[in-house]
Write a protein that holds these residues in place. Structure first.
Motif, PDB file in Angstrom:
ATOM      1  N   GLU A  75      -0.563   8.269  -6.007  1.00 22.28           N
ATOM      2  CA  GLU A  75      -1.861   7.720  -5.597  1.00 22.28           C
ATOM      3  C   GLU A  75      -1.678   6.409  -4.826  1.00 22.28           C
ATOM      4  OE1 GLU A  75      -4.038   7.445  -9.227  1.00 22.28           O
ATOM      5  OE2 GLU A  75      -4.592   9.571  -9.245  1.00 22.28           O
ATOM      6  N   MET A  76      -0.693   5.607  -5.222  1.00 12.78           N
ATOM      7  CA  MET A  76      -0.411   4.362  -4.515  1.00 12.78           C
ATOM      8  C   MET A  76       0.005   4.644  -3.066  1.00 12.78           C
ATOM      9  SD  MET A  76       2.592   1.585  -5.352  1.00 12.78           S
ATOM     10  CE  MET A  76       3.866   2.842  -5.027  1.00 12.78           C
ATOM     11  N   TRP A  77       0.906   5.611  -2.893  1.00 10.11           N
ATOM     12  CA  TRP A  77       1.361   5.951  -1.541  1.00 10.11           C
ATOM     13  C   TRP A  77       0.244   6.594  -0.723  1.00 10.11           C
ATOM     14  CZ3 TRP A  77       5.003   3.397   0.301  1.00 10.11           C
ATOM     15  CH2 TRP A  77       6.173   3.117  -0.385  1.00 10.11           C
ATOM     16  N   TYR A  83      -4.274   4.756   5.573  1.00 10.34           N
ATOM     17  CA  TYR A  83      -4.348   3.750   6.641  1.00 10.34           C
ATOM     18  C   TYR A  83      -3.372   4.059   7.772  1.00 10.34           C
ATOM     19  CZ  TYR A  83      -7.488   0.787   3.944  1.00 10.34           C
ATOM     20  OH  TYR A  83      -8.580   0.296   3.276  1.00 10.34           O
ATOM     21  N   GLU A  84      -2.208   4.599   7.439  1.00  5.32           N
ATOM     22  CA  GLU A  84      -1.227   4.947   8.469  1.00  5.32           C
ATOM     23  C   GLU A  84      -1.773   6.027   9.398  1.00  5.32           C
ATOM     24  OE1 GLU A  84       2.644   4.086   5.616  1.00  5.32           O
ATOM     25  OE2 GLU A  84       2.083   6.134   6.118  1.00  5.32           O
ATOM     26  N   ASN A 116       6.586   3.706   7.299  1.00  9.00           N
ATOM     27  CA  ASN A 116       5.655   4.830   7.342  1.00  9.00           C
ATOM     28  C   ASN A 116       6.332   6.088   6.803  1.00  9.00           C
ATOM     29  OD1 ASN A 116       3.268   3.744   8.687  1.00  9.00           O
ATOM     30  ND2 ASN A 116       4.586   3.493  10.467  1.00  9.00           N
ATOM     31  N   ALA A 117       5.521   7.069   6.462  1.00  9.63           N
ATOM     32  CA  ALA A 117       6.049   8.375   6.088  1.00  9.63           C
ATOM     33  C   ALA A 117       6.731   8.996   7.305  1.00  9.63           C
ATOM     34  CB  ALA A 117       4.929   9.282   5.594  1.00  9.63           C
ATOM     35  N   GLU A 141      10.514   8.071   2.800  1.00 13.18           N
ATOM     36  CA  GLU A 141      11.057   9.089   1.898  1.00 13.18           C
ATOM     37  C   GLU A 141      12.585   9.055   1.854  1.00 13.18           C
ATOM     38  OE1 GLU A 141       7.410  11.016   3.921  1.00 13.18           O
ATOM     39  OE2 GLU A 141       9.017   9.613   4.437  1.00 13.18           O
ATOM     40  N   ARG A 142      13.185   8.462   2.866  1.00 15.63           N
ATOM     41  CA  ARG A 142      14.648   8.411   2.946  1.00 15.63           C
ATOM     42  C   ARG A 142      15.209   7.084   2.436  1.00 15.63           C
ATOM     43  NH1 ARG A 142      14.794  11.509   8.829  1.00 15.63           N
ATOM     44  NH2 ARG A 142      14.537  13.600   7.944  1.00 15.63           N
TER      45      ARG A 142
END
Length: 219
Positions: A75-77, A83-84, A116-117, A141-142
């Motif tokens: 939920e935090m991400w 927004y991203e 960013n993702a 993620e990395r």
């Protein structure tokens, strides 16, 4: 193209938001909403001076408690991702980016390191027709920890195993970019950076530029 080749530098790491792309991400609102969510979820205390933090430092502090449930982490991400996605929609390139990348492509290893993702980053780069220039895109993620942690830069160095940190240079607009780069041993160039804030955070750039094409002076 050969005129800008320097045998010492083999690779360049770019930040994305406000370095390659003119981001319209509302970083203030992202930081505020993330902090309030973590306070309400009782992972962070009230009363923080948010002017002294970024979304990434807030998230890093919350994760360091090692008490967050997978649900709360997700939920935090999701707050950041909201927004991203909104901020990268229709994002345009910084002036001179295509010209620079055309010169660098095929001469240097080129990577992007962004908080960013990966999916959001690659989509924004693809939409602006510059994804093809990059050998590697490192999103959150990395990384085990996002910038200002050096994890993303260390991922780059592990990927390009035949190079050392001294054979790379990085460029970004924010102190967290510089902090992460320098911690990984990679010299940092500030692009339209806030010099006062960088000094406050202990970041000493190798150089400062106001046009992305000026990066060639350091290659």
């Amino acid at each position: 193209m050969k005129s800008i080749t320097n045998p010492i530098i083999k690779g360049i790491v770019f930040d994305m938001d406000n370095t390659l792309l003119q981001s319209s991400i509302d970083f203030h609102a992202m930081k505020r909403d993330t902090y309030y969510y973590l306070v309400e979820s009782q992972y962070l205390p009230t009363g923080w001076n948010l002017d002294q933090h970024t979304t990434s430092t807030i998230i890093t502090q919350a994760l360091s408690t090692q008490s967050m449930s997978p649900e709360h982490i997700s939920e935090m991400w999701d707050i950041a991702k909201k927004y991203e996605v909104a901020g990268m929609r229709g994002a345009k390139l910084e002036s001179g980016v295509v010209e620079l990348l055309n010169e660098l492509h095929g001469v240097y290893n080129l990577a992007v390191v962004t908080n960013n993702a990966v999916e959001a980053a690659e989509t924004a780069l693809l939409d602006n027709e510059i994804l093809r220039f990059f050998d590697l895109v490192v999103g959150r993620e990395r990384m085990n920890r996002i910038k200002p942690s050096p994890d993303g830069f260390q991922y780059v160095l592990q990927h390009f195993k035949k190079t050392s940190a001294q054979e790379w240079i990085s460029v970004g607009d924010a102190w967290i970019d510089g902090k992460a780069s320098i911690a990984a041993g990679i010299p940092f160039i500030a692009y339209k950076g806030d010099r006062v804030k960088m000094i406050q955070q202990g970041v000493d750039p190798l150089g400062e530029i106001t046009d992305i094409r000026e990066l060639k002076r350091y290659l």
